[in-house]
Design a protein around this motif. Structure first.
Motif, PDB file in Angstrom:
ATOM      1  N   LEU A  26       5.009 -19.687  35.759  1.00  0.00           N
ATOM      2  CA  LEU A  26       4.094 -18.966  36.643  1.00  0.00           C
ATOM      3  C   LEU A  26       2.822 -19.795  36.749  1.00  0.00           C
ATOM      4  O   LEU A  26       2.244 -20.168  35.723  1.00  0.00           O
ATOM      5  N   LEU A  27       2.406 -20.076  37.952  1.00  0.00           N
ATOM      6  CA  LEU A  27       1.242 -20.924  38.188  1.00  0.00           C
ATOM      7  C   LEU A  27       0.103 -20.080  38.742  1.00  0.00           C
ATOM      8  O   LEU A  27       0.242 -19.439  39.786  1.00  0.00           O
ATOM      9  N   PHE A  28      -1.011 -20.055  37.998  1.00  0.00           N
ATOM     10  CA  PHE A  28      -2.169 -19.239  38.358  1.00  0.00           C
ATOM     11  C   PHE A  28      -3.352 -20.123  38.731  1.00  0.00           C
ATOM     12  O   PHE A  28      -3.619 -21.126  38.065  1.00  0.00           O
ATOM     13  N   ASP A  29      -4.079 -19.704  39.762  1.00  0.00           N
ATOM     14  CA  ASP A  29      -5.375 -20.290  40.087  1.00  0.00           C
ATOM     15  C   ASP A  29      -6.387 -19.550  39.220  1.00  0.00           C
ATOM     16  O   ASP A  29      -6.533 -18.335  39.319  1.00  0.00           O
ATOM     17  N   ALA A  30      -7.080 -20.297  38.359  1.00  0.00           N
ATOM     18  CA  ALA A  30      -8.058 -19.682  37.453  1.00  0.00           C
ATOM     19  C   ALA A  30      -9.465 -20.166  37.781  1.00  0.00           C
ATOM     20  O   ALA A  30     -10.312 -20.265  36.899  1.00  0.00           O
ATOM     21  N   SER A  31      -9.713 -20.439  39.063  1.00  0.00           N
ATOM     22  CA  SER A  31     -11.057 -20.876  39.441  1.00  0.00           C
ATOM     23  C   SER A  31     -12.075 -19.772  39.160  1.00  0.00           C
ATOM     24  O   SER A  31     -13.247 -20.054  38.927  1.00  0.00           O
ATOM     25  N   GLU A  32     -11.633 -18.526  39.199  1.00  0.00           N
ATOM     26  CA  GLU A  32     -12.419 -17.390  38.702  1.00  0.00           C
ATOM     27  C   GLU A  32     -11.757 -17.011  37.373  1.00  0.00           C
ATOM     28  O   GLU A  32     -10.774 -16.270  37.361  1.00  0.00           O
ATOM     29  N   PRO A  33     -12.244 -17.531  36.257  1.00  0.00           N
ATOM     30  CA  PRO A  33     -11.512 -17.429  34.989  1.00  0.00           C
ATOM     31  C   PRO A  33     -11.095 -16.021  34.570  1.00  0.00           C
ATOM     32  O   PRO A  33     -10.049 -15.867  33.955  1.00  0.00           O
ATOM     33  N   TYR A  34     -11.901 -15.021  34.889  1.00  0.00           N
ATOM     34  CA  TYR A  34     -11.544 -13.670  34.447  1.00  0.00           C
ATOM     35  C   TYR A  34     -10.631 -12.955  35.440  1.00  0.00           C
ATOM     36  O   TYR A  34     -10.209 -11.830  35.183  1.00  0.00           O
ATOM     37  N   GLU A  35     -10.302 -13.603  36.564  1.00  0.00           N
ATOM     38  CA  GLU A  35      -9.431 -13.005  37.573  1.00  0.00           C
ATOM     39  C   GLU A  35      -8.400 -14.020  38.046  1.00  0.00           C
ATOM     40  O   GLU A  35      -8.407 -14.440  39.205  1.00  0.00           O
ATOM     41  N   PRO A  36      -7.477 -14.451  37.183  1.00  0.00           N
ATOM     42  CA  PRO A  36      -6.476 -15.421  37.616  1.00  0.00           C
ATOM     43  C   PRO A  36      -5.583 -14.837  38.712  1.00  0.00           C
ATOM     44  O   PRO A  36      -5.263 -13.653  38.704  1.00  0.00           O
ATOM     45  N   VAL A  37      -5.209 -15.704  39.659  1.00  0.00           N
ATOM     46  CA  VAL A  37      -4.391 -15.289  40.801  1.00  0.00           C
ATOM     47  C   VAL A  37      -3.096 -16.098  40.795  1.00  0.00           C
ATOM     48  O   VAL A  37      -3.132 -17.337  40.768  1.00  0.00           O
ATOM     49  N   LEU A  38      -1.969 -15.411  40.826  1.00  0.00           N
ATOM     50  CA  LEU A  38      -0.669 -16.077  40.880  1.00  0.00           C
ATOM     51  C   LEU A  38      -0.522 -16.782  42.222  1.00  0.00           C
ATOM     52  O   LEU A  38      -0.657 -16.153  43.273  1.00  0.00           O
ATOM     53  N   VAL A  39      -0.274 -18.098  42.199  1.00  0.00           N
ATOM     54  CA  VAL A  39      -0.119 -18.846  43.449  1.00  0.00           C
ATOM     55  C   VAL A  39       1.293 -19.365  43.649  1.00  0.00           C
ATOM     56  O   VAL A  39       1.688 -19.658  44.776  1.00  0.00           O
ATOM     57  N   ALA A  40       2.071 -19.475  42.584  1.00  0.00           N
ATOM     58  CA  ALA A  40       3.451 -19.954  42.721  1.00  0.00           C
ATOM     59  C   ALA A  40       4.261 -19.594  41.490  1.00  0.00           C
ATOM     60  O   ALA A  40       3.722 -19.436  40.394  1.00  0.00           O
ATOM     61  N   THR A  41       5.563 -19.474  41.699  1.00  0.00           N
ATOM     62  CA  THR A  41       6.524 -19.317  40.614  1.00  0.00           C
ATOM     63  C   THR A  41       7.549 -20.423  40.768  1.00  0.00           C
ATOM     64  O   THR A  41       8.063 -20.642  41.870  1.00  0.00           O
ATOM     65  N   ILE A  42       7.820 -21.124  39.688  1.00  0.00           N
ATOM     66  CA  ILE A  42       8.824 -22.179  39.712  1.00  0.00           C
ATOM     67  C   ILE A  42      10.004 -21.676  38.890  1.00  0.00           C
ATOM     68  O   ILE A  42       9.925 -21.591  37.661  1.00  0.00           O
ATOM     69  N   ALA A  43      11.070 -21.306  39.579  1.00  0.00           N
ATOM     70  CA  ALA A  43      12.243 -20.742  38.917  1.00  0.00           C
ATOM     71  C   ALA A  43      13.459 -21.580  39.280  1.00  0.00           C
ATOM     72  O   ALA A  43      13.804 -21.691  40.449  1.00  0.00           O
ATOM     73  N   ASP A  44      14.079 -22.202  38.274  1.00  0.00           N
ATOM     74  CA  ASP A  44      15.262 -23.009  38.538  1.00  0.00           C
ATOM     75  C   ASP A  44      16.536 -22.320  38.054  1.00  0.00           C
ATOM     76  O   ASP A  44      17.592 -22.923  38.005  1.00  0.00           O
ATOM     77  N   GLY A  45      16.420 -21.056  37.670  1.00  0.00           N
ATOM     78  CA  GLY A  45      17.586 -20.306  37.223  1.00  0.00           C
ATOM     79  C   GLY A  45      17.908 -20.490  35.756  1.00  0.00           C
ATOM     80  O   GLY A  45      18.942 -20.035  35.287  1.00  0.00           O
ATOM     81  N   ALA A  46      17.038 -21.170  35.039  1.00  0.00           N
ATOM     82  CA  ALA A  46      17.259 -21.416  33.611  1.00  0.00           C
ATOM     83  C   ALA A  46      16.106 -20.829  32.808  1.00  0.00           C
ATOM     84  O   ALA A  46      15.137 -20.341  33.365  1.00  0.00           O
TER      85      ALA A  46
END
Length: 140
Positions: free
Chosen positions: A52-72
């Motif tokens: 799970l990839l989060f943008d933490a430019s606002e450290p107390y409010e991380p925002v999910l920007v992408a999920t990398i799922a390869d099925g494993a």
């Protein structure tokens, strides 16, 4: 920030190191294995759901920007120079994360046992596997 195996991503204020305060938490659907930080981005190694990839430019409010799922099952990861190396139960996956919102698969190296950890240095990936092997792969 911290990863809690059953509680997702947790954000702490450590301005007073003797009394850290939890400021936020973000539930995840997997089992957090590890957490990586690069610049203003946080990568949560979340087991079956992947990374799970989060943008933490606002450290107390991380925002999910992408999920990398390869099925494993993602066990470990390493990020450097715009590349993300993922150790999972199928082997090593390498992603270009230059555009954090749209990671691109660059390649995959299968392993005979679960890959449980990875680091990269000088163009080589060092992969630790469940059967106690260390594999060295040219990723230049």
């Amino acid at each position: 920030m911290g990863a809690d195996q059953g509680g997702g991503l947790q954000v702490f204020d450590v301005s007073d190191p003797l009394a850290p305060q939890m400021r936020n938490s973000v539930a995840t659907s997997g089992t957090c294995q590890d957490i990586l930080l690069e610049d203003e981005y946080v990568y949560v190694v979340d087991g079956e759901p992947g990374i799970l990839l989060f943008d933490a430019s606002e450290p107390y409010e991380p925002v999910l920007v992408a999920t990398i799922a390869d099925g494993a099952w993602a066990n470990g990861a390493y990020v450097s120079g715009g590349r993300l190396f993922i150790a999972d139960d199928q082997g090593l996956y390498i992603y270009d994360v230059g555009n954090h919102a749209a990671p691109v698969l660059m390649g995959m190296y299968p392993t005979s046992a679960w890959a449980i950890g990875v680091v990269e240095s000088a163009g080589y990936a060092y992969i630790c596997t469940y059967d106690q092997a260390v594999l060295v792969v040219d990723v230049s």
